[in-house]
Enzyme design. Structure first.
Site, PDB file in Angstrom:
ATOM      1  N   ASP A  74       0.856  -1.193   0.000  1.00 25.11           N
ATOM      2  CA  ASP A  74       0.000   0.000   0.000  1.00 25.11           C
ATOM      3  C   ASP A  74       0.891   1.242   0.000  1.00 25.11           C
ATOM      4  OD1 ASP A  74      -3.137   0.672   1.095  1.00 25.11           O
ATOM      5  OD2 ASP A  74      -1.624   2.239   1.277  1.00 25.11           O
ATOM      6  N   ASP A 168      -3.648   2.471  -5.356  1.00 21.60           N
ATOM      7  CA  ASP A 168      -2.450   2.499  -4.509  1.00 21.60           C
ATOM      8  C   ASP A 168      -2.206   1.225  -3.714  1.00 21.60           C
ATOM      9  OD1 ASP A 168      -3.986   2.737  -2.092  1.00 21.60           O
ATOM     10  OD2 ASP A 168      -2.406   4.011  -1.257  1.00 21.60           O
ATOM     11  N   GLU A 169      -2.945   0.151  -3.989  1.00 21.76           N
ATOM     12  CA  GLU A 169      -2.672  -1.074  -3.226  1.00 21.76           C
ATOM     13  C   GLU A 169      -2.890  -2.320  -4.062  1.00 21.76           C
ATOM     14  OE1 GLU A 169      -5.552  -2.278  -0.117  1.00 21.76           O
ATOM     15  OE2 GLU A 169      -6.712  -0.528  -0.728  1.00 21.76           O
TER      16      GLU A 169
HETATM   17  P1  TTP Z   1      -5.322   5.037   1.344  1.00 23.14           P
HETATM   18  O1  TTP Z   1      -4.323   3.973   1.003  1.00 23.14           O
HETATM   19  O2  TTP Z   1      -6.443   4.703   2.231  1.00 23.14           O
HETATM   20  O3  TTP Z   1      -4.590   6.268   1.986  1.00 23.14           O
HETATM   21  P2  TTP Z   1      -3.208   6.920   1.689  1.00 23.14           P
HETATM   22  O4  TTP Z   1      -2.432   6.193   0.645  1.00 23.14           O
HETATM   23  O5  TTP Z   1      -3.441   8.383   1.396  1.00 23.14           O
HETATM   24  O6  TTP Z   1      -2.471   6.851   3.071  1.00 23.14           O
HETATM   25  P3  TTP Z   1      -1.878   5.584   3.834  1.00 23.14           P
HETATM   26  O7  TTP Z   1      -2.145   4.390   2.982  1.00 23.14           O
HETATM   27  O8  TTP Z   1      -0.421   5.887   3.976  1.00 23.14           O
HETATM   28  O9  TTP Z   1      -2.589   5.560   5.143  1.00 23.14           O
HETATM   29  O10 TTP Z   1      -5.928   5.623   0.006  1.00 23.14           O
HETATM   30  C1  TTP Z   1      -5.192   5.774  -1.185  1.00 23.14           C
HETATM   31  C2  TTP Z   1      -5.611   7.020  -1.927  1.00 23.14           C
HETATM   32  O11 TTP Z   1      -6.998   6.980  -2.178  1.00 23.14           O
HETATM   33  C3  TTP Z   1      -5.374   8.295  -1.137  1.00 23.14           C
HETATM   34  O12 TTP Z   1      -4.086   8.838  -1.335  1.00 23.14           O
HETATM   35  C4  TTP Z   1      -6.465   9.181  -1.606  1.00 23.14           C
HETATM   36  C5  TTP Z   1      -7.573   8.274  -2.043  1.00 23.14           C
HETATM   37  N1  TTP Z   1      -8.658   8.282  -1.043  1.00 23.14           N
HETATM   38  C6  TTP Z   1      -9.766   9.097  -1.284  1.00 23.14           C
HETATM   39  O13 TTP Z   1      -9.835   9.770  -2.313  1.00 23.14           O
HETATM   40  N2  TTP Z   1     -10.765   9.110  -0.342  1.00 23.14           N
HETATM   41  C7  TTP Z   1     -10.720   8.375   0.791  1.00 23.14           C
HETATM   42  O14 TTP Z   1     -11.645   8.419   1.623  1.00 23.14           O
HETATM   43  C8  TTP Z   1      -9.568   7.545   1.019  1.00 23.14           C
HETATM   44  C9  TTP Z   1      -9.468   6.718   2.280  1.00 23.14           C
HETATM   45  C10 TTP Z   1      -8.583   7.536   0.077  1.00 23.14           C
HETATM   46 MG    MG Z   2      -2.234   4.089   0.842  1.00 21.40          MG
END
Ligand code: TTP
Ligand code: MG
Length: 422
Positions: A74, A168-169
């Site tokens: 992730d 992103d994952e």
């Molecule tokens: P996440 O992987 O949940 O968050 P992140 O990568 O920003 O942070 P981390 O993993 O380090 O905790 O989500 C990935 C992307 O998806 C995030 O950069 C932005 C988008 N996103 C949204 O647009 N709305 C949301 O509610 C969430 C949770 C994420």
């Molecule tokens: Mg993330």
């Protein structure tokens, strides 16, 4: 390094001096179990707590390290990390990605901004009250999609069996069956992918390694940003018992609130409930939940097709070098792959080249195609380009070619014969 002590999410080179200061005492440095250095990728079967090869303390040490093969990766503060990469002046600042203005919401906040409270999905006005100094950058989905493709290509060098979950994952099947038995240790291939993403893409990711998807996803979240966490079979049940129920993939706000009403806060409180009771309380999901709370999850890493990749390889009688010889060897392999794709009525969207060096190192390199193909000559064209980049005089003992990202043949090879060769 950010002023507040938090590591920034853009890639940061390690500082040997500060590592030296953090080294554990000599007496603690041996006999800790199988250990991988995340910086130089050295592996020690009964390793030290710092790396004798390069001095790094970024080592992963776990008794089951060599046997775990399901990973979840992730990206750290994904959108914000991409924006920081593209504008270095933002590097040490709190950054919020999203639309500024009255009704806007936060899509992501960088780790510096998160210290002040802003989180994804929060109304922007509230986030700005919590962190008035934050720089707001508008969301640029086209850019994040492109970065996501770049990262996916690096994952595909680690294994052909990947399941992207969002931009992103992704889950990665690092088993011998998925990758070929002689590939490097899963943890090593993953640490290499993590490092390549930092070097080549310019953002950081966190990795979870375990023996199933549920635990791998939990693990990737344990040590963010730039983490690498491992959950083995020996500790899984005891470990999950301590976590809040909200950590279970599939337990959202509504289910967590329902559980709280029933006095259930931790996963441990669900461990003694029979499956029937979990189903009675939480519906069909209760069945899956019954496995999760025991650290069990039978879901496969699903690439979306039934087979994961189609490939062919050959071991040379004598080690070979030079682009011409390697290209000659790859031709018949491409024919075999093309025929097998045609027989199955499928096509591949990514060409994967595999080379084993004279000293048994496996290299895999891949190329995403403009259109999925099942044609041997298209596969060959891309295989030769990949060979060209690797044929630097080294001797190789094996060459393999395959296609991943499988799809139906209907989506493959548009009528223009040469469109696959762009
Ligand atoms: P996440 O992987 O949940 O968050 P992140 O990568 O920003 O942070 P981390 O993993 O380090 O905790 O989500 C990935 C992307 O998806 C995030 O950069 C932005 C988008 N996103 C949204 O647009 N709305 C949301 O509610 C969430 C949770 C994420
Ligand atoms: Mg993330």
């Amino acid at each position: 390094m950010a002023q507040n002590g938090l590591e920034d999410t853009a890639a940061v080179p390690l500082e040997p001096a500060s590592q030296a200061a953090l080294k554990p005492p000599e007496t603690l440095r041996t006999g800790a179990g199988p250990t991988l250095c995340r910086d130089c990728l050295s592996y020690f079967p009964d390793g030290p707590l710092d790396c004798p090869a390069c001095g790094s303390i970024r080592v992963i040490c776990h008794a089951e390290l060599a046997g775990l093969d399901i990973a979840h990766i992730d990206c750290d503060a994904f959108y914000a990390a991409v924006e920081k990469r593209d504008d270095p002046s933002l590097r040490d600042k709190p950054v919020i990605v999203g639309h500024a203005g009255g009704r806007g919401v936060v899509t992501t906040a960088c780790y510096i901004a998160r210290q002040f409270g802003p989180r994804s999905a929060m109304p922007m006005f509230k986030a700005m009250e919590m962190c008035p100094g934050a720089v707001v950058v508008p969301t640029d989905m086209a850019k994040y999609r492109q970065v996501s493709q770049q990262i996916k290509a690096i994952f595909l060098d680690a294994t052909p069996v990947i399941q992207p979950v969002s931009l992103d994952e992704a889950y990665l099947d690092m088993s011998d069956e998925a990758r070929g038995v002689s590939d490097p240790l899963p943890a090593m291939a993953l640490a290499e992918a993590q490092r390549r993403i930092e070097d080549e893409v310019g953002i950081t990711v966190s990795i979870g390694l375990s023996y199933n998807k549920f635990l791998a996803k939990l693990a990737s979240d344990l040590d963010k940003p730039r983490g690498f966490s491992v959950i083995g079979e020996a500790e899984a049940k005891e470990f999950v018992a301590t976590l809040p129920v909200s950590k279970i993939n599939g337990v959202g706000k509504v289910t967590a609130a329902k559980m709280a009403e029933q006095g259930i806060e931790t996963i441990g409180q669900l461990q003694d409930m029979p499956e029937m009771e979990l189903v009675a309380r939480y519906g069909k999901f209760g069945r899956r939940l019954a496995g999760y709370v025991q650290g069990e999850d039978g879901r496969k890493v699903n690439t979306d097709g039934t087979s994961k990749s189609v490939s062919a390889e050959t071991t040379f009688r004598q080690n070979m070098n030079g682009a011409d010889a390697l290209k000659e060897a790859v031709g018949p392999l491409c024919e075999r792959v093309g025929k097998r794709l045609a027989d199955k009525g499928i096509a591949g969207g990514t060409v994967v080249l595999k080379l084993k060096t004279g000293d048994f190192q496996i290299l895999t390199r891949n190329r995403q195609l403009p259109n999925p193909t099942q044609k041997a000559d298209v596969i060959r064209y891309h295989a030769e380009a990949l060979i060209e980049a690797e044929a630097d005089g080294r001797y190789f003992r094996l060459i393999g070619i395959g296609v991943a990202d499988l799809c139906s043949a209907i989506e493959a090879d548009p009528p223009d014969l040469f469109s696959g060769l762009e």
